[in-house]
Every structure is written in structure tokens, then in C-alpha cells.
Scaffold this motif. Structure first.
Motif, PDB file in Angstrom:
ATOM      1  N   ILE A   1       0.855  -1.186   0.000  1.00 22.57           N
ATOM      2  CA  ILE A   1       0.000   0.000   0.000  1.00 22.57           C
ATOM      3  C   ILE A   1       0.890   1.234   0.000  1.00 22.57           C
ATOM      4  CG2 ILE A   1      -0.247  -0.254   2.531  1.00 22.57           C
ATOM      5  CD1 ILE A   1      -3.008   1.060   2.266  1.00 22.57           C
ATOM      6  N   MET A   2       0.537   2.240  -0.847  1.00 19.41           N
ATOM      7  CA  MET A   2       1.354   3.465  -0.895  1.00 19.41           C
ATOM      8  C   MET A   2       0.471   4.662  -1.172  1.00 19.41           C
ATOM      9  SD  MET A   2       3.098   2.110  -4.324  1.00 19.41           S
ATOM     10  CE  MET A   2       2.160   1.744  -5.780  1.00 19.41           C
ATOM     11  N   ASN A   3       1.038   5.839  -0.856  1.00 20.19           N
ATOM     12  CA  ASN A   3       0.234   7.049  -0.985  1.00 20.19           C
ATOM     13  C   ASN A   3       0.044   7.482  -2.433  1.00 20.19           C
ATOM     14  OD1 ASN A   3      -0.856   7.975   1.437  1.00 20.19           O
ATOM     15  ND2 ASN A   3       1.209   8.404   2.214  1.00 20.19           N
ATOM     16  N   GLN A   4       1.074   7.248  -3.285  1.00 20.81           N
ATOM     17  CA  GLN A   4       0.903   7.701  -4.671  1.00 20.81           C
ATOM     18  C   GLN A   4       0.249   6.596  -5.498  1.00 20.81           C
ATOM     19  OE1 GLN A   4       3.809   6.854  -3.381  1.00 20.81           O
ATOM     20  NE2 GLN A   4       5.270   6.091  -4.871  1.00 20.81           N
ATOM     21  N   THR A   5      -0.454   6.984  -6.544  1.00 21.53           N
ATOM     22  CA  THR A   5      -1.184   6.018  -7.340  1.00 21.53           C
ATOM     23  C   THR A   5      -0.410   5.596  -8.581  1.00 21.53           C
ATOM     24  OG1 THR A   5      -2.336   7.856  -8.345  1.00 21.53           O
ATOM     25  CG2 THR A   5      -3.483   6.689  -6.581  1.00 21.53           C
ATOM     26  N   GLU A   6       0.654   6.347  -8.931  1.00 18.54           N
ATOM     27  CA  GLU A   6       1.409   5.915 -10.114  1.00 18.54           C
ATOM     28  C   GLU A   6       2.265   4.704  -9.752  1.00 18.54           C
ATOM     29  OE1 GLU A   6       4.645   9.277 -10.546  1.00 18.54           O
ATOM     30  OE2 GLU A   6       2.785   9.936  -9.607  1.00 18.54           O
ATOM     31  N   GLY A   7       2.332   3.785 -10.668  1.00 15.43           N
ATOM     32  CA  GLY A   7       3.061   2.551 -10.374  1.00 15.43           C
ATOM     33  C   GLY A   7       2.195   1.534  -9.673  1.00 15.43           C
ATOM     34  N   ALA A   8       0.960   1.903  -9.284  1.00 16.81           N
ATOM     35  CA  ALA A   8       0.080   0.957  -8.603  1.00 16.81           C
ATOM     36  C   ALA A   8      -0.685   0.130  -9.624  1.00 16.81           C
ATOM     37  CB  ALA A   8      -0.891   1.705  -7.708  1.00 16.81           C
TER      38      ALA A   8
END
Lengths: 457, 267
Positions: A283-290
Motif C-alpha cells: 500500500i502506498m500514498n501515490q497512485t502511479e506505479g500501482a
């Protein structure tokens, strides 16, 4: 076979017409720590009592060192048991409890003295010889119970939920001690528990049981990482269990996205169940690369980690564990690695029942007549297969409102709906997908619309 | 004030309960034939009772001996039978167990006179000549349910696994019974024995119907006949006083011991 100390073959047992064990087979290697794990009533204690000789099997056999021990009474079996809630003899002191077996064997007094001292030292209870067992704490009584069994040098030590009555901290300490004892003594342990964490911590091999049937046998890592069915996945640890579709080898689709995985051999375009452990979703704050995004719905501190529930843009709920907290309401990016996706064959894709045609608009199955469209050309009395999709069965609050009455037996959250197993009053089973919330043990009425019943000749 | 009345009530109640016993005890120290007439303090009645220096002494001694003999034998047999019955009831499940416990309880509620008459008829029907055997059999039959009832709680409190634990450690079923089960049940068996013993000791109705005509008397039937014929022999007063004193002492000892045990357990 050479190093199998215990071989259980096709064991079955019924109590009062109810089958509690159904064709159980497994083996235990010399020196192994094997755990029988399952919810209460799954038959695990019954297996242990059969090995000890307190109950005789209806069918099947138990081999000890390759010899059937069915005819050997419990007091002649070279096995000893540590019982649930200790079962120490309250009228004897610690020494006499432990010496009980040795005295029966008429061993010389100095030999008994030596052995009792040695085993008391092993369980670190050396100064307690003369104590009344009822004046001891639960943990101390447990140690005496273990000493009483071990002093007879059994070929196999059977342990029936030995730690269940202890508090959490004591249980953890005893787990470590048991494990050390097992390594030190080299005696084979067969351990019964309903505590999955205990099983994962202690065992070399785990046998997962449910409703008298073996669900999976494997090492703790196997059982945890590669559960073979949704029961095991749900019972062992936390998990997200989702409906999916195998697109082709190494490619699976679920929650509306395509993922790479490492599983092969399911075939192309096949419905499957997918298991993802909450700690395996990144889980991460930025959506790019998700791979996909979701909104955080709740976030709870659990000591070591945070437990979060997120909802994807297409309405699936996932449980995630992470060391970092993410704000409720924020949009997060999520990644699932191929090796963390466990794909399981679906146990069933549709309810299928055996039925008989009653007339040209009714079929009898599950002991009731249902109105439905009967294909032309089928005579009354003809045997047919009946199919009802999971999501076409309606559950009603009152049993008497349904064509059939049943009880919610098992439930599984699948991200956007519940998958329920319903047991009818006649002990038949059917499976239902629903968005409504039911609890285990709820009594429900079951109703099926005529159009949703598919009759196959 | 309220407290005073509450206390007075308790004392009055106790006085009423114990008045007859105290009355007999007091008049066992006087020679007066009629109770209520004080004819001076003396130990003579006690002396006569122990030396047998009174009319009908040998019959009283025989009755006393019979009573003790019958009570000991029937209480022993009832304890063994009742304990075994309790163990087998305990091992049953559900409906069967409830039905059997119910059947066990009926004889205790059943009036003695009916038990006595029905046993009388049964012995006549079976052609057993009445005497020691019939009295002892009758006493066993009404004592056994009490033993079952006093052993049962010990069984239900017991961890059922201790029997299996004994077997697991190499005890045959017989050894497990002797070395583990019986010691566990012993307090219940003992109180069952005492209960059976006292039930047998003071039984009148059942004994009366089963004693036959061979001249077998127990204390209760002896006193009954004596009261009718002689208006109670004087020497019965010290006997009753001594029995009461004995029971009192036994109860005191038991209570003091259990109080001491409770204190020890707290430590």
C-alpha cells in the motif's frame, strides 16, 4: 513406510448415527511434531482418543511401528497422553502423580526416584515433589501432567489441547518449552489444538480437519502460503478470499483487474478462488506505479501493525496490514506481487442436486417439491440433475416462510459479497451468495424462484 | 428491637426442637417412673443400664446388637452397590440417565409404610422366611438410593479424564477403579455410608413388616413393644441420652474438621 511410527488408514467413526470422522488417513514420522488442527467438533480429539485406545474405530486401522494396535487395550499401549485440563489425580501429591505409571510397572523404588527427579528437572519443577497438586497454578499443573506422561518414556506423546486452559502469556512460554522438550527428547508428539497460531508455531506437520474430514496436510509454511481450499485459507490466519478467473497460465483476473501470478495448470478461462494475505498487499500514498487504487475506509492500530480496510473503485473490500497508517478517506495505490497470489481450484461453481420429476411443472429435490420449468419429454419419476446458481437462492428471516428450512453453517466474505454454506434440516447442504449479513447459526428459510431452477435430464 | 425479636424467634425455635431431647436427658438422672416427677438426682439408672440390672435387659441388649449389626451390614452393602450404580448412571447420557436418576429417587420419597408392606408381600410371594435376611435385604433396598445420591456429586465434579489418565499410565480397569476412582469418590461414599447407617438405625416401618415372628427385634421395634407393654422401661432414657450425645459429638468433630480443612485450603 520405514520411519512411519504411526500410520492411520481410512479411519471412520460415528457417534449416535452422526459421522464424526470420515475416512481419515495420515502418517506420523519418527520424532515428528504433528498437529491436528481444526475448529471444535471437527473430530481431532476423537482421532487422538482412538490412537490412545479410549475409543475404538468403526472402520480403518491404526498402525504403530507397522503393527495394528486395534486389539491392544490403552494400558498396554506404549503411548502416553497429556489431557485437556491436566487430569491429575487430586488425591496424590506431585511425586505420586508422576510415579503412578512407574509404580504400576513395579519398577524398583530407587529407579522410580531417579526418573521422577529427572523429569521434574526437565519441566523445571524440582522443588515441588511433596506439593498437593490442587495447590499448584494452572501452568504448574500442566508441567506435572507433561512430566507424568514423559516419565514413562512413551514412543509417542499425545497432547490434547494441553495449553487451552492457560492465559495468553503462559501459553506462549509453554509453547516455547514444549518445542524445546520435543527437540531435546526426540519423542514423537501428536498435538491437538484449535489454535492456528499455536499449530503454526510448534508443528513440523499440520493436519487441518473440518467436519471429520482432512482438509489439508502440510508444513506450517505450506498451509499458510498455499491453502488448498477456502476453509483452510479462512481458518489459518487472516485472508482476503475472492472470486477470480484464470485467464491462462500465470494470468488471473479478480476484483476487476488482471494480475500476473505463478500458478499454472488450471486451464484457460476457469473460475477460481484467489487468496491474498493482508500483509501481502503493498500500500502506498501515490497512485502511479500501482496496479489498482482504493479508498481507505478504516484504520486500526494493532500493536505491531495497522489493520486497514480499503474499498476499490469497483466496490471490493480488502483487508490490508501494514506498518504505516494511511489516513481514512485517502486514495491509495495498491500492488500485489505474483508470488503472493494463491490460486485455488473452486470446490463448486453452482449448486447441483439430484432430483426426480413430479409432473410437468414440478421437480422434487432436497426433500421438497419445487415449481420449475421441466424440459419437454421428461416423464414423472424421471431422475434428473438440478442446478441452482449461488446468487439465485433467497434467504428469509423466518424458517416457515421458505420452502425449506436451514441453518447458516459456514460463511466466507468474498470482498463484495458473502458466500454461505446452509445446512438444511435433513442435513443437505447448499451454497448461497448474498449481500445481506447473516451470522453462523442463524436459522433461515430458503426459497428458490421457478425461473432460477435449471433441470438437466 | 427488631433484632431482639429475630433472635428470640431463633432461640424459641431451637428450644422447641431440642426440648424433648433435653427432657429425656434430664429425667435419665432420676429414678422416677413417671416423667415429670423428680425423685432426686442419681446415676443409678445409668448404672443399671450398663450392668443389666433391670427387667428385660437381655432383650434390650439383643435388640441393640441386632440394630447395629443390621445397620453396619446393610450400610456396607448399600455403599458398594450404590457407588457402582452411581458410576454406571454417570456413564450414561441424556434421557436414559435422567430416567434412571428419577427411578432412583422414587423410593426415597415413597412412604416407608408402603415400602414395608410391599417388601412384606414380595417376601411372602417369593417364599423367603422372614428374619435377618429379609430385614437386611429390605434395609439395603431403601438405603442404596441415598448412597447413589451422595456419590453422584463427586462424580460430576471429577474431571472425567482422570479415569482415562490412569488407564493411559498403565492401569487395568480394575486398578484404575481401585487406585483412582474409589479414592476420588471416597468422601461421597463415606457420607453415603453414614446416611445409610442412620437410615437403617432408626427405621421402624420397614423393619416391622419384614422382621417376621422369630423374635428378631431392633431397637425401634423393641421400644415400640416396650412402650405398649411396660410404658417404657426406665433404662431406655440413658440409652437415648447416650445415642444423642454420641451423634452430637460425631457431628461436632465432622464440622470442626471441615472448618479446619477450609482454613488450610485458604492458606
Amino acid at each position: 513406510m520405514a520411519n512411519h511410527i504411526i500410520d492411520i488408514q481410512n479411519l471412520s467413526k460415528s457417534f449416535g448415527g452422526k459421522k464424526v470422522l470420515d475416512n481419515i488417513s495420515f502418517y506420523v514420522r519418527q520424532g515428528e511434531f504433528v498437529t491436528l488442527l481444526g475448529p471444535s467438533g471437527c473430530g481431532k480429539t476423537t482421532i487422538l482418543r482412538q490412537i490412545a485406545g479410549f475409543i475404538s474405530p468403526d472402520e480403518g486401522c491404526i498402525l504403530l511401528d507397522g503393527n495394528d494396535i486395534a486389539q491392544i487395550p490403552p494400558y498396554q499401549r506404549p503411548l502416553n497422553t497429556v489431557f485437556q485440563r491436566y487430569a491429575l489425580f487430586p488425591h496424590l501429591d506431585v511425586y505420586d502423580n508422576i510415579a503412578f505409571g512407574l509404580k504400576l510397572k513395579k519398577e524398583p523404588q530407587e529407579e522410580i526416584d531417579k526418573k521422577v527427579r529427572k523429569v521434574l528437572k526437565l519441566v523445571s519443577m524440582s522443588d515441588y515433589e511433596d506439593r498437593d497438586v490442587e495447590s499448584l497454578s494452572g501452568g504448574q499443573q500442566q508441567r506435572v501432567a507433561i512430566a507424568r506422561a514423559l516419565v514413562n518414556q512413551p514412543k509417542v506423546l499425545l497432547l490434547d489441547e494441553p495449553l487451552a486452559a492457560l492465559d495468553l502469556k503462559m501459553r506462549k512460554d509453554m509453547q516455547i518449552e514444549l518445542k524445546e522438550m520435543h527437540e531435546k527428547l526426540g519423542i514423537t508428539f501428536i498435538y491437538v489444538t484449535h489454535d492456528q497460531e499455536e499449530a503454526l508455531t510448534l508443528s513440523d506437520t499440520i493436519v487441518v480437519l473440518n467436519e471429520g474430514k482432512i482438509q489439508q496436510i502440510g508444513t506450517p509454511a505450506d498451509i499458510y502460503n498455499e491453502p488448498q481450499n477456502s476453509f483452510v485459507a479462512d481458518f489459518i490466519g487472516e485472508s482476503n478470499i475472492l472470486n477470480g478467473r484464470m485467464i491462462c497460465d500465470r494470468k488471473v483476473e479478480f476484483i476487476g483487474h488482471e494480475f500476473n501470478c505463478v500458478d499454472e495448470g488450471f486451464g484457460d478461462d476457469v473460475p477460481v478462488d484467489v487468496v491474498i494475505r493482508p500483509e501481502d498487499i503493498y500500500i502506498m500514498n501515490q497512485t502511479e506505479g500501482a496496479q489498482f487504487t482504493a479508498k481507505v475506509k478504516s484504520c486500526t492500530f494493532k500493536g505491531v501493525h495497522y489493520e486497514m480496510y480499503v474499498e476499490t473503485e469497483n466496490g471490493f473490500e480488502l483487508q490490508i496490514q501494514d506498518y504505516n497508517a494511511f489516513a481514512v478517506g485517502s486514495t491509495v495505490g495498491l500492488v500485489i506481487k505474483p508470488q503472493d497470489i494463491q490460486v485455488m481450484k473452486k470446490e463448486r461453481v453452482c449448486n447441483t442436486f439430484d432430483g426426480t420429476v413430479v409432473d410437468d411443472s414440478h421437480v422434487c429435490f432436497l426433500g421438497e417439491d419445487f415449481e420449475c420449468r421441466v424440459p419437454a419429454g421428461l416423464q414423472s419419476g424421471a431422475e434428473v440433475k438440478v442446478q441452482v446458481p449461488f446468487d439465485k437462492i433467497e434467504l428469509l428471516d423466518y424458517q416457515e416462510d421458505g420452502a425449506l428450512a436451514g441453518e447458516v453453517h459456514f460463511l466466507l466474505y468474498k470482498g463484495d459479497h458473502y458466500h454461505l454454506e446452509i445446512k438444511t434440516d435433513d442435513d443437505d447442504r447448499l451454497w448461497v451468495d448474498t449481500n445481506d449479513i447473516w451470522d453462523k447459526g442463524d436459522l433461515v428459510g430458503i426459497s428458490i424462484a421457478a425461473d432460477d431452477i435449471k433441470v438437466i435430464a | 428491637m427488631k433484632k431482639f425479636f429475630a433472635q428470640a424467634y431463633v432461640w424459641l425455635l431451637l428450644l422447641l426442637l431440642y426440648a424433648p431431647l433435653i427432657f429425656i436427658a434430664i429425667f435419665s438422672f432420676t429414678q422416677s417412673k413417671v416423667m415429670g416427677n423428680w425423685a432426686g438426682f442419681t446415676f443409678d439408672v445409668y448404672k443399671n443400664f450398663f450392668t443389666g440390672n433391670f427387667q428385660g435387659s437381655s432383650a434390650l441388649y439383643a435388640a441393640l446388637l441386632n440394630t447395629l449389626l443390621i445397620a453396619v451390614v446393610s450400610a456396607l452393602v448399600a455403599t458398594i452397590m450404590g457407588t457402582l450404580a452411581a458410576i454406571s448412571f454417570y456413564n450414561l447420557r441424556g434421557r436414559k440417565k435422567n430416567v434412571l436418576m428419577f427411578v432412583n429417587n422414587i423410593p426415597m420419597i415413597n412412604p416407608d409404610i408402603i415400602t414395608g408392606v410391599s417388601l412384606f408381600l414380595l417376601f411372602v410371594f417369593l417364599g423367603i422366611s422372614k428374619g435377618y435376611l429379609t430385614v437386611i435385604l429390605a434395609h439395603i433396598s431403601f438405603c442404596t438410593p441415598y448412597v447413589v445420591l451422595s456419590v453422584m456429586p463427586r462424580l460430576t465434579q471429577m474431571n472425567p479424564n482422570i479415569y482415562w489418565a490412569a488407564m493411559d499410565l498403565g492401569a487395568t480397569p480394575g486398578q484404575a477403579l481401585r487406585k483412582v476412582l474409589i479414592p476420588q469418590l471416597f468422601p461421597g461414599m463415606l457420607s453415603g455410608f453414614i446416611l445409610a447407617f442412620t437410615m437403617s438405625l432408626d427405621d421402624f416401618a420397614v423393619t416391622f413388616f419384614t422382621q417376621g415372628t422369630i423374635g428378631l427385634e431392633t431397637l425401634s421395634t423393641y421400644i415400640y413393644n416396650d412402650a405398649r407393654k411396660n410404658g417404657l422401661t426406665l433404662e431406655l432414657r440413658p440409652l437415648m441420652t447416650l445415642i444423642f450425645a454420641f451423634v452430637l459429638i460425631v457431628l461436632l468433630v465432622i464440622n470442626l474438621r471441615s472448618a479446619k480443612q477450609a482454613r488450610n485450603n485458604k492458606k
